[in-house]
Design a protein around this motif. Structure first.
Motif, PDB file in Angstrom:
ATOM      1  N   PRO A  88      -4.378   3.992  -1.546  1.00 50.58           N
ATOM      2  CA  PRO A  88      -4.829   3.127  -0.719  1.00 50.58           C
ATOM      3  C   PRO A  88      -5.489   3.110   0.416  1.00 50.58           C
ATOM      4  CG  PRO A  88      -2.540   3.354  -0.596  1.00 50.58           C
ATOM      5  CD  PRO A  88      -2.832   4.549  -1.443  1.00 50.58           C
ATOM      6  N   ILE A  89      -6.445   2.406   0.841  1.00 47.51           N
ATOM      7  CA  ILE A  89      -6.986   2.614   2.284  1.00 47.51           C
ATOM      8  C   ILE A  89      -6.559   0.881   2.735  1.00 47.51           C
ATOM      9  CG2 ILE A  89      -9.123   2.656   3.650  1.00 47.51           C
ATOM     10  CD1 ILE A  89     -10.375   4.134   1.360  1.00 47.51           C
TER      11      ILE A  89
ATOM     12  N   ALA B 201      -0.935  -3.933  14.017  1.00 45.34           N
ATOM     13  CA  ALA B 201      -0.230  -3.054  13.510  1.00 45.34           C
ATOM     14  C   ALA B 201       1.062  -2.907  13.942  1.00 45.34           C
ATOM     15  CB  ALA B 201      -0.853  -1.835  13.730  1.00 45.34           C
ATOM     16  N   TRP B 202       1.659  -3.586  14.970  1.00 46.69           N
ATOM     17  CA  TRP B 202       3.030  -3.598  15.433  1.00 46.69           C
ATOM     18  C   TRP B 202       3.998  -4.240  14.306  1.00 46.69           C
ATOM     19  CZ3 TRP B 202       4.799  -0.784  19.231  1.00 46.69           C
ATOM     20  CH2 TRP B 202       4.076  -0.620  20.427  1.00 46.69           C
ATOM     21  N   LEU B 203       3.356  -5.278  13.586  1.00 50.21           N
ATOM     22  CA  LEU B 203       3.888  -6.019  12.460  1.00 50.21           C
ATOM     23  C   LEU B 203       4.227  -5.099  11.302  1.00 50.21           C
ATOM     24  CD1 LEU B 203       1.852  -9.286  13.012  1.00 50.21           C
ATOM     25  CD2 LEU B 203       4.042  -8.915  13.969  1.00 50.21           C
ATOM     26  N   ALA B 204       3.445  -4.085  11.151  1.00 45.04           N
ATOM     27  CA  ALA B 204       3.577  -3.217  10.173  1.00 45.04           C
ATOM     28  C   ALA B 204       4.070  -1.711  10.228  1.00 45.04           C
ATOM     29  CB  ALA B 204       2.212  -2.910   9.442  1.00 45.04           C
ATOM     30  N   MET B 205       4.746  -1.670  11.493  1.00 47.59           N
ATOM     31  CA  MET B 205       5.288  -0.576  11.957  1.00 47.59           C
ATOM     32  C   MET B 205       6.601  -0.102  10.985  1.00 47.59           C
ATOM     33  SD  MET B 205       3.504   0.711  14.209  1.00 47.59           S
ATOM     34  CE  MET B 205       4.411   2.293  14.610  1.00 47.59           C
ATOM     35  N   ASP B 206       7.542  -1.245  10.649  1.00 47.11           N
ATOM     36  CA  ASP B 206       8.562  -0.980   9.834  1.00 47.11           C
ATOM     37  C   ASP B 206       8.216   0.057   8.486  1.00 47.11           C
ATOM     38  OD1 ASP B 206      11.184  -0.719   8.748  1.00 47.11           O
ATOM     39  OD2 ASP B 206      10.705  -2.378   7.502  1.00 47.11           O
ATOM     40  N   GLN B 207       6.972  -0.650   7.878  1.00 48.94           N
ATOM     41  CA  GLN B 207       6.591   0.222   6.688  1.00 48.94           C
ATOM     42  C   GLN B 207       5.725   1.618   6.853  1.00 48.94           C
ATOM     43  OE1 GLN B 207       7.432  -0.763   3.676  1.00 48.94           O
ATOM     44  NE2 GLN B 207       7.926  -2.719   3.938  1.00 48.94           N
TER      45      GLN B 207
ATOM     46  N   GLY C  43       0.761  -1.167  -0.020  1.00 46.40           N
ATOM     47  CA  GLY C  43       0.077  -0.044   0.024  1.00 46.40           C
ATOM     48  C   GLY C  43       0.816   1.301  -0.134  1.00 46.40           C
ATOM     49  N   VAL C  44       1.913   1.247   0.721  1.00 45.97           N
ATOM     50  CA  VAL C  44       2.668   2.599   0.688  1.00 45.97           C
ATOM     51  C   VAL C  44       3.579   2.658  -0.513  1.00 45.97           C
ATOM     52  CG1 VAL C  44       4.963   3.261   2.027  1.00 45.97           C
ATOM     53  CG2 VAL C  44       3.372   2.277   3.286  1.00 45.97           C
ATOM     54  N   GLY C  45       4.146   1.619  -0.960  1.00 46.82           N
ATOM     55  CA  GLY C  45       4.607   1.751  -2.281  1.00 46.82           C
ATOM     56  C   GLY C  45       3.594   2.220  -3.710  1.00 46.82           C
ATOM     57  N   ALA C  46       2.364   1.885  -3.425  1.00 47.88           N
ATOM     58  CA  ALA C  46       1.270   2.144  -4.376  1.00 47.88           C
ATOM     59  C   ALA C  46       1.164   3.693  -4.275  1.00 47.88           C
ATOM     60  CB  ALA C  46      -0.088   1.234  -3.996  1.00 47.88           C
ATOM     61  N   ALA C  47       1.035   3.958  -2.980  1.00 55.06           N
ATOM     62  CA  ALA C  47       0.635   5.668  -2.525  1.00 55.06           C
ATOM     63  C   ALA C  47       1.768   6.452  -3.127  1.00 55.06           C
ATOM     64  CB  ALA C  47       0.369   6.004  -1.185  1.00 55.06           C
TER      65      ALA C  47
ATOM     66  N   CYS D 205       2.813  10.611  -0.149  1.00 55.58           N
ATOM     67  CA  CYS D 205       2.458   9.262   0.174  1.00 55.58           C
ATOM     68  C   CYS D 205       1.137   9.318   0.780  1.00 55.58           C
ATOM     69  CB  CYS D 205       3.616   8.698   1.199  1.00 55.58           C
ATOM     70  SG  CYS D 205       3.048   6.657   1.644  1.00 55.58           S
ATOM     71  N   PRO D 206       0.053   9.464  -0.247  1.00 51.80           N
ATOM     72  CA  PRO D 206      -1.339   9.686   0.434  1.00 51.80           C
ATOM     73  C   PRO D 206      -1.890   8.193   0.785  1.00 51.80           C
ATOM     74  CG  PRO D 206      -1.193   9.591  -2.203  1.00 51.80           C
ATOM     75  CD  PRO D 206       0.183   9.627  -1.566  1.00 51.80           C
ATOM     76  N   PHE D 207      -1.425   7.763   1.870  1.00 54.84           N
ATOM     77  CA  PHE D 207      -1.973   6.462   2.475  1.00 54.84           C
ATOM     78  C   PHE D 207      -2.752   6.534   3.450  1.00 54.84           C
ATOM     79  CE2 PHE D 207      -0.437   3.376   5.521  1.00 54.84           C
ATOM     80  CZ  PHE D 207      -0.500   2.172   4.813  1.00 54.84           C
TER      81      PHE D 207
END
Length: 326
Positions: free
Chosen positions: A77-78, A87-93, A67-71, A111-113
């Motif tokens: 992306p939503i 969300a802890w698992l996604a904190m790096d991104q 999603g971040v890359g797409a933004a 980054c319109p994420f």
């Protein structure tokens, strides 16, 4: 006006933004065929197809990164994380890419994420499924953080977030998806900055956000009916950036402040509000500000212990009465 549930406001915002802009898409676990754990994407898979409503594997860091890359290349992306605990698992991104790319690219890459995350304590889900992570997201420079307390704001904040060029984290609450409220028939947008005075008053300012807004409103009603205390309830709503001027304006009117949050006290939203009160309106206060907050323990699974660990309207009433010597 139409009466809708919290989840229906979120669904309506999804639908309108996806219909308006083909670059808006949604992704997350079980949001497609199943319609979302809390029904917030119900029916969108059939309407927009699998390329715009994407069921993902159980791999939060991976699909958040997609999603971040797409933004970064122009999509909007939503991304729904099924529970804020994951969300802890996604904190790096989120922290190292979404929040920093605009700064690190010298303003060349946006980054319109949007990340939607339900959180909070919701009826015996246990310590690992009852996280309150507002303070974590607030500590990341480059993110916007908002918390809708009503169906109206659940709709309006998501609309605004999708059209914002900054990464936005929307923290919902697992206990509020069936909450009912009025939403205007016409399209509207809730600002991503600023507080909202939910109930004007003159004796004390009660600051709250997310589900604690409802505890504050219940407390204000009891304070008025039983004790003649006129409390002002202020929904903080946007936690990053926080509305320092709006907070100060309320306290300069009432000269007293109580901060209510579902989270534990250390390094939390209440701590930030207390710092703002100290910096902005120290000489306007007639009493030391007070925090009403959860106990600093992992949330128990046992129902009675769970209820004992988190605050309620009664504790808000007691805090205000003590402050005013009532």
């Amino acid at each position: 006006m139409a009466e809708m549930m919290y989840w229906q406001g979120i669904l309506r915002a999804h639908d309108e933004e996806m219909a308006r802009d083909p670059l808006v898409f949604a992704m997350g676990e079980d949001i497609g065929v199943a319609g979302g754990t809390y029904k917030a994407t119900s029916g969108l898979f059939a309407k927009y197809g699998e390329q715009r409503v994407i069921d993902t594997p159980i791999s939060e860091n991976s699909y958040t990164g997609i999603g971040v890359g797409a933004a970064m290349i122009g999509a909007r992306p939503i991304v729904e994380i099924m529970s804020v605990n994951f969300a802890w698992l996604a904190m790096d991104q989120l922290m190292n890419n979404a929040a920093k790319i605009h700064y690190m690219s010298g303003g060349r890459i946006r980054c319109p994420f949007v990340m939607r995350v339900p959180g909070g304590t919701a009826h015996q889900l246990g310590a690992q499924h009852s996280a309150r992570m507002e303070k974590v997201f607030m500590g990341i420079s480059g993110l916007r953080v908002v918390t809708p307390a009503t169906p109206r704001d659940a709709y309006g904040l998501l609309k605004s977030a999708v059209r914002c060029d900054d990464p936005v984290v929307i923290i919902e609450h697992e206990s509020m998806y069936n909450l009912k409220g009025e939403i205007p028939d016409e399209e509207f947008f809730t600002p991503l900055e600023g507080v909202e005075v939910m109930r004007p008053g003159k004796d004390v300012s009660i600051f709250a956000y997310n589900i604690s807004v409802h505890w504050a409103l219940d407390a204000a009603q009891k304070l008025a009916q039983d004790y003649g205390i006129d409390a002002e309830v202020v929904d903080l709503r946007a936690l990053k950036p926080m509305d320092r001027a709006g907070i100060a304006a309320s306290v300069r009117k009432t000269h007293r402040a109580v901060v209510v949050e579902e989270d534990e006290a250390p390094v939390g939203v209440g701590s930030e509000v207390m710092a703002i009160l100290n910096e902005e309106c120290f000489f306007d206060l007639d009493a030391a500000p007070v925090r009403v907050h959860a106990l600093d323990v992992p949330i128990p699974y046992n129902r009675r212990l769970e209820k004992a660990a988190i605050p309620n309207a009664g504790e808000v009433v007691a805090a205000v009465r003590k402050m005013l010597g009532r």
